[in-house]
Design a protein around this motif. Structure first.
Motif, PDB file in Angstrom:
ATOM      1  N   TYR A 325       1.000  -0.989   0.367  1.00  0.00           N
ATOM      2  CA  TYR A 325      -0.196  -0.088  -0.829  1.00  0.00           C
ATOM      3  C   TYR A 325       0.613   1.448  -0.037  1.00  0.00           C
ATOM      4  O   TYR A 325       0.439   1.995   0.189  1.00  0.00           O
ATOM      5  CB  TYR A 325      -0.776   0.147   1.714  1.00  0.00           C
ATOM      6  N   GLU A 327       2.022   4.453  -0.431  1.00  0.00           N
ATOM      7  CA  GLU A 327       2.198   5.843  -1.516  1.00  0.00           C
ATOM      8  C   GLU A 327       3.756   6.780  -1.127  1.00  0.00           C
ATOM      9  O   GLU A 327       4.142   6.152  -0.372  1.00  0.00           O
ATOM     10  CB  GLU A 327       1.164   6.522  -0.464  1.00  0.00           C
ATOM     11  N   ASN A 329       4.241  10.897  -0.021  1.00  0.00           N
ATOM     12  CA  ASN A 329       3.780  11.416   0.766  1.00  0.00           C
ATOM     13  C   ASN A 329       4.098  12.452   1.250  1.00  0.00           C
ATOM     14  O   ASN A 329       5.246  12.030   1.982  1.00  0.00           O
ATOM     15  CB  ASN A 329       2.269  10.571   1.779  1.00  0.00           C
ATOM     16  N   ARG A 340      -6.738  14.416   0.746  1.00  0.00           N
ATOM     17  CA  ARG A 340      -6.279  12.626   0.385  1.00  0.00           C
ATOM     18  C   ARG A 340      -6.718  11.250   1.151  1.00  0.00           C
ATOM     19  O   ARG A 340      -7.121  11.814   1.770  1.00  0.00           O
ATOM     20  CB  ARG A 340      -4.560  13.270   0.699  1.00  0.00           C
ATOM     21  N   SER A 342      -6.410   7.313   1.078  1.00  0.00           N
ATOM     22  CA  SER A 342      -5.087   6.354   1.092  1.00  0.00           C
ATOM     23  C   SER A 342      -5.448   5.511   0.947  1.00  0.00           C
ATOM     24  O   SER A 342      -6.815   4.746  -0.262  1.00  0.00           O
ATOM     25  CB  SER A 342      -5.155   5.483   2.618  1.00  0.00           C
ATOM     26  N   TYR A 343      -4.551   5.185  -0.452  1.00  0.00           N
ATOM     27  CA  TYR A 343      -4.318   3.890  -1.432  1.00  0.00           C
ATOM     28  C   TYR A 343      -5.080   2.908  -0.677  1.00  0.00           C
ATOM     29  O   TYR A 343      -5.279   1.951  -1.787  1.00  0.00           O
ATOM     30  CB  TYR A 343      -2.740   3.330  -1.453  1.00  0.00           C
ATOM     31  N   LYS A 344      -4.791   2.165   0.791  1.00  0.00           N
ATOM     32  CA  LYS A 344      -5.275   0.883   1.176  1.00  0.00           C
ATOM     33  C   LYS A 344      -6.677   1.695   1.048  1.00  0.00           C
ATOM     34  O   LYS A 344      -7.269   0.063   0.525  1.00  0.00           O
ATOM     35  CB  LYS A 344      -4.687   1.251   2.136  1.00  0.00           C
ATOM     36  N   ASP A 345      -7.187   2.410   1.104  1.00  0.00           N
ATOM     37  CA  ASP A 345      -8.889   2.608   0.944  1.00  0.00           C
ATOM     38  C   ASP A 345      -9.514   2.195  -0.006  1.00  0.00           C
ATOM     39  O   ASP A 345     -10.604   1.893  -0.486  1.00  0.00           O
ATOM     40  CB  ASP A 345      -9.480   3.829   1.678  1.00  0.00           C
ATOM     41  N   CYS A 417      -5.364  10.230  -4.611  1.00  0.00           N
ATOM     42  CA  CYS A 417      -4.387   9.317  -3.491  1.00  0.00           C
ATOM     43  C   CYS A 417      -2.768  10.147  -4.899  1.00  0.00           C
ATOM     44  O   CYS A 417      -3.035   8.952  -5.695  1.00  0.00           O
ATOM     45  CB  CYS A 417      -4.393   8.215  -3.701  1.00  0.00           C
TER      46      CYS A 417
END
Length: 674
Positions: A325, A327, A329, A340, A342-345, A417
């Motif tokens: 996951y 990113e 940032n 922003r 989260s890539y996980k979400d 993201c």
């Protein structure tokens, strides 16, 4: 007779018991009432409004684009007798705004006084469930409201996305101010308050019938009412309110789930609003993900070997998870945090970006359907390759700015993201997909009738006018086409995909010099200057009108005749006086020939090879609404494509051909024979 006496006694006992149940929450009288919580209270509710078992009046729920109302069941006589002045009144209520996702709510709530409880014709989202486009601003609606607005809408002149406003007849506030209060404990210093802070606040609305002064005061819960109001203005409400009025609340949500709650409420006529018993108020609902488990923080290792094994395993899993996951940032993006994702979400929302959730594939990336687990919000996630690090802060800033755009004909950009080599843009999900599929691709899609197509053209024009002239900056979309127009649940056209959009200040020139867009929609001057302008957007919009009206793509690579280039094919029929023959063969224009002619002629005007002959989007709206007549175009024997090429090659004489001037005062046509 004894039986009748017993029956009468039982009825009186039941009545007294019911009254005691109600009065535990509500004290009422001819000139006042107070609710310290709403358990067992009787209010008139509609839409999404509900009263929870613990006594919270929830005006909205976990649904987007909804409206709701809650009213005191009986009307109030705000005048002692008909024709007299409206009496003084005072209202107080405790409220809370709870964002379901992130730290953002759309759109807001109001306290209102109205001659009716019927708001079936009101719109949600930007109209707060209170008015609609037709009646907004009309004195016949007799509306007085105080808006608690958590979304900035420039159509109504909103000052920011966190303000209180006094609304009379219209959602364009008579007076407004950023939410906050003047703190008597610190010499009256102004302190900001965030409406969406998950905290309870109290608002007072006071009207003096003698001086016609309206005061609105805001403060955190448990703070004594500040001596200085947040808003103060004079307006004779006797000219607004009718003799008999209903008092209550309205609220609506936009593209983001939002929870608007009222915990307590009181009113006094010709007297201060009764004090709300804060100790009896219910708690503001808590929403969102549960707190993370603290289990690992309290487990002590039983043995050294087991401890090393657990730690080693945890580290390995953690590293693998971070890599999965990972990113980008950077510190420069801290200020954009609320926008922003989260890539996980996003990964879990799209089930790992699996093909079963693939909505479309374009030249700039794939689009996936997703469902955010915390908020249950449906989104469309676009994955775009983005390798360059130059100007990243400005690029992200533009994405965040575009996310603030609010218009009924624009797809809401919710956030972004960023990963290495990849940018993910998160949009509001449109249930009916892209217009392109209805015009060209999918046989199972029903054919759009002309009324639907014309409404879509007008909708996209309205959205583009907002981008060019009505927002705080000029927004160049740079990729207007049917596949970037999405259809909502009511088949309204919404312009989307702002991945190529650029912003600049009104009154300045855009600095873009890199040509982007889609072949067939690119204005001819882009080949020479490389500079996108509002007029290049207008050109693409003209081609878009032809695409919708004719049901054909701008460039047909399978055609071997003049129909290969749509604009030249339409111009050829225009020369022959057969313009309506270019209408999509699946349509009949018998009853709509005037609209079809208007659309086709307007398309030729917008897609004119000379940029100074094209109308502005303001004029386009006026043409579509028949507010001004369309200028007459004089045919030329040279195709639009050739004229555009000649202009780019420096044949200036073709840029100054004799022409006629339409009623708008704009040079708009060409003569033949030069």
């Amino acid at each position: 007779m004894p039986g009748m006496v017993r029956l009468s006694f039982l009825l009186k006992l039941l009545f007294s018991l019911a009254l005691s149940l109600v009065s535990s929450t509500t004290d009422t009288g001819e000139d006042q009432f107070v609710y310290s919580g709403f358990s067992r209270s009787i209010l008139d509710l509609d839409g999404a409004a509900t009263i929870t078992p613990d006594g919270v009046l929830e005006l909205t729920n976990h649904t987007v684009h909804i409206k709701a109302h809650a009213f005191y069941p009986s009307p109030w006589l705000l005048r002692k007798s008909p024709g007299e002045m409206v009496q003084s009144f005072s209202v107080s209520f405790v409220f809370g705004m709870v964002p379901i996702y992130s730290d953002k709510c759309t759109d807001g709530m109001t306290f209102l006084i109205s001659p009716t409880k019927d708001f079936s014709g009101a719109q949600a989202s930007q109209y707060l469930g209170l008015l609609n486009k037709t009646i907004d601003g009309q004195k016949s609606n007799h509306i007085f409201a105080v808006e608690l607005d958590s979304s900035q809408n420039t159509e109504f002149g909103d000052i920011d996305d966190n303000h209180i406003g006094i609304d009379i007849y219209s959602l364009t506030s008579t007076k407004s101010n950023t939410a906050g209060f003047y703190d008597d404990r610190n010499n009256g210093i102004f302190k900001n308050l965030s409406l969406v802070s998950h905290k309870e606040m109290q608002l007072w609305v006071d009207y003096n019938g003698d001086t016609t002064q309206i005061n609105v005061t805001l403060a955190p819960l448990r703070l004594i009412k500040p001596s200085r109001p947040l808003l103060s203005t004079t307006y004779n409400l006797s000219t607004v309110l009718e003799d008999q009025s209903y008092i209550g609340f309205s609220a609506s949500t936009g593209p983001i789930n939002s929870l608007y709650c009222v915990l307590g409420w009181s009113l006094g006529v010709n007297r201060p609003a009764p004090l709300i018993d804060i100790a009896k108020l219910p708690k503001l609902p808590h929403v969102g993900p549960k707190s993370r488990s603290k289990l690992l923080e309290i487990i002590l290792p039983i043995a050294t070997a087991i401890f090393i094994f657990l730690v080693g395993t945890t580290v390995i899993l953690f590293v693998r998870r971070r890599m999965k996951y990972a990113e980008i940032n950077e510190d420069l993006e801290v200020e954009f945090g609320p926008h922003r994702f989260s890539y996980k979400d996003l990964f879990h929302a799209t089930d790992g970006f699996k093909n079963k959730n693939l909505l479309g594939l374009g030249g700039f990336g794939k689009v996936y359907r997703g469902l955010l687990s915390a908020s249950k919000l449906e989104v469309a996630v676009k994955r775009v390759s983005h390798e360059s690090q130059q100007g990243m802060k400005e690029f992200v800033a533009e994405i965040v700015s575009i996310g603030r755009l609010q218009h009924r004909n624009l797809v809401q950009l919710l956030g972004y993201c960023r990963r290495k080599g990849e940018l993910l843009l998160v949009y509001e999900y449109m249930s009916n997909g892209s217009l392109d599929k209805y015009l060209h691709c999918e046989e199972d899609k029903p054919t759009l009738n002309w009324a639907q197509r014309f409404q879509i053209i007008k909708g996209v024009a309205s959205g583009l006018f907002y981008l060019h002239e009505r927002w705080e900056k000029v927004v160049l979309h740079r990729d207007i086409k049917a596949s970037n127009v999405l259809l909502d649940s009511e088949m309204n056209g919404r312009l989307g995909d702002f991945g190529l959009a650029r912003l600049y200040d009104h009154g300045t020139d855009p600095q873009t010099t890199h040509v982007v867009g889609t072949m067939g929609y690119l204005a001819p001057e882009l080949a020479r200057t490389g500079k996108a302008t509002t007029q290049t957007d207008v050109y693409a919009f003209g081609i878009f009108i032809l695409e919708v009206t004719c049901g054909q793509r701008p460039i047909n690579n399978h055609a071997d005749d003049s129909s290969q280039i749509l604009i030249d094919w339409v111009v050829e029929h225009w020369h022959k006086g057969l313009l309506t023959y270019t209408l999509d063969r699946r349509l009949q224009c018998n009853d709509n020939s005037d609209e079809v002619n208007l659309a086709l002629n307007l398309a030729l005007l917008c897609a004119h090879p000379f940029c100074n002959a094209r109308p502005s989007m303001r004029q386009v709206i006026q043409y579509l609404n028949s507010e001004i007549p369309l200028p007459e175009l004089i045919p030329t024997n040279i195709s639009y494509t050739v004229l555009g090429l000649m202009q780019n090659e420096g044949f200036d004489q073709y840029a100054s051909l004799p022409s006629t001037v339409g009623s708008s005062g704009m040079t708009s046509s060409l003569s033949s024979g030069r």
